[in-house]
Design an enzyme around this catalytic site. Structure first.
Site, PDB file in Angstrom:
ATOM      1  N   HIS A  39       0.835  -1.197   0.000  1.00 29.70           N
ATOM      2  CA  HIS A  39       0.000   0.000   0.000  1.00 29.70           C
ATOM      3  C   HIS A  39       0.881   1.262   0.000  1.00 29.70           C
ATOM      4  CE1 HIS A  39      -2.686  -2.984   2.228  1.00 29.70           C
ATOM      5  NE2 HIS A  39      -3.457  -2.629   1.207  1.00 29.70           N
ATOM      6  N   GLN A 155      -8.763  -7.491 -10.596  1.00 34.09           N
ATOM      7  CA  GLN A 155      -9.407  -6.266 -10.103  1.00 34.09           C
ATOM      8  C   GLN A 155      -8.963  -5.059 -10.936  1.00 34.09           C
ATOM      9  OE1 GLN A 155      -9.848  -5.189  -5.784  1.00 34.09           O
ATOM     10  NE2 GLN A 155      -8.066  -3.932  -6.212  1.00 34.09           N
TER      11      GLN A 155
END
Ligand code: AMP
Length: 285
Positions: A39, A155
């Site tokens: 992240h 995704q």
């Protein structure tokens, strides 16, 4: 620097509008929290490229199946905010579920054709939930750029299609998968693994490496690559294979012979923990 923690869409819109008045471009990094270096890499790129960096932290209930890990998904907002602070994030948007899905919510987004294969086959409704929450975040933040990881290849592909089909004015930035020193892809779910599972989980990366070596060595049969990948995974102690797939990176459909952009994609369960990994390979025509 501590980021501003925001709980409501109204407050989020105020901060974004104020930044726009200052002439800042907006970067959005959507996450479910339990943040790690993967992240952080997305945040770092957003920091370099945009003037106001917004990280959303929302464990999105609509993308979890009834028997999945929604209840036990790790939630650690304080630690997450510290990581965001270190990455010089401006705003952390962590709405409660009722803010995102108030009573009477009825609208969902689906991307036909891409959503029911690979992870979508074993997680029905998953990508419908992902698309819906990401489009909501895009409408709430209206970022110039949004940052996603190649780790979740399907995704990324589906969201790119959604943005194209629905004319969403956002530039999609897909960032490389960040790994542990031994190769295991970082994932918030890795913390579920016990020491033995953690060791055996390395098999996903090794399987992808092996397949890439075979392709580099001239193998062009998708069936051969797929079968070897599956064999390696099946031979891994504790591993239950969900899929080992060799697909076209654009259509996500299985290939007969390897050519163009090829996606090698794996999903494996260790106990209740489902791990995914993938590699994109450019095979010369
Ligand atoms: P998550 O919090 O797991 O929903 O992930 C939020 C975003 O971070 C998604 O775009 C992921 O693809 C991305 N991400 C997760 N793990 C990694 C990783 N190891 N490397 C790069 N990006 C990642």
């Amino acid at each position: 620097m501590t980021p501003t923690l925001v709980r409501t869409i109204a407050e989020l819109r105020r901060l974004v509008a104020a930044a726009r008045v200052r002439g800042a471009s907006i970067g959005l990094v959507p996450t479910m929290g339990a943040l790690h270096r993967g992240h952080a890499a997305l945040m770092r790129r957003a920091r370099e490229e945009t003037g106001l960096v917004v990280v959303s932290i929302f464990v999105n209930p609509t993308q979890f199946g009834p028997h999945e890990d929604l209840a036990r998904y790790p939630r650690m907002l304080e630690q997450d905010c510290e990581l965001c602070g270190r990455e010089r994030v401006d705003v952390v948007f962590a709405p409660p579920v009722e803010e995102m899905y108030p009573a009477g919510f009825r609208t969902f987004v689906e991307v036909e054709g891409l959503q029911n294969v690979l992870c979508g086959a074993s997680r029905p409704g998953h990508f419908r939930g992902v698309c819906t929450v990401v489009l909501k975040l895009f409408n709430q933040v209206q970022p110039e750029r949004a940052y996603f990881g190649q780790k979740d290849a399907q995704q990324a592909r589906i969201l790119q299609q959604m943005v194209r089909d629905l004319d969403v004015p956002v530039e999609m930035c897909i960032c490389p998968t960040v790994r542990e020193p031994d190769g295991l892809a970082l994932s918030s779910r890795n913390q579920y693994l016990d020491a033995g599972q953690r060791q055996h989980a390395l098999s996903l990366y090794q399987t992808l490496q092996h397949a890439q070596h075979q392709i580099a060595g001239g193998e062009r049969s998708a069936a051969v690559i797929r079968q070897r990948m599956e064999e390696r995974l099946v031979a891994t102690p504790g591993a239950v294979v969900d899929y080992a797939a060799v697909v076209d990176a654009d259509s996500l459909q299985p290939l007969a012979s390897l050519r163009g952009r090829v996606l090698l994609a794996l999903a494996v369960k260790f106990g209740a923990t489902r791990l995914i990994d993938n590699a994109l390979v450019d095979v010369p025509e």
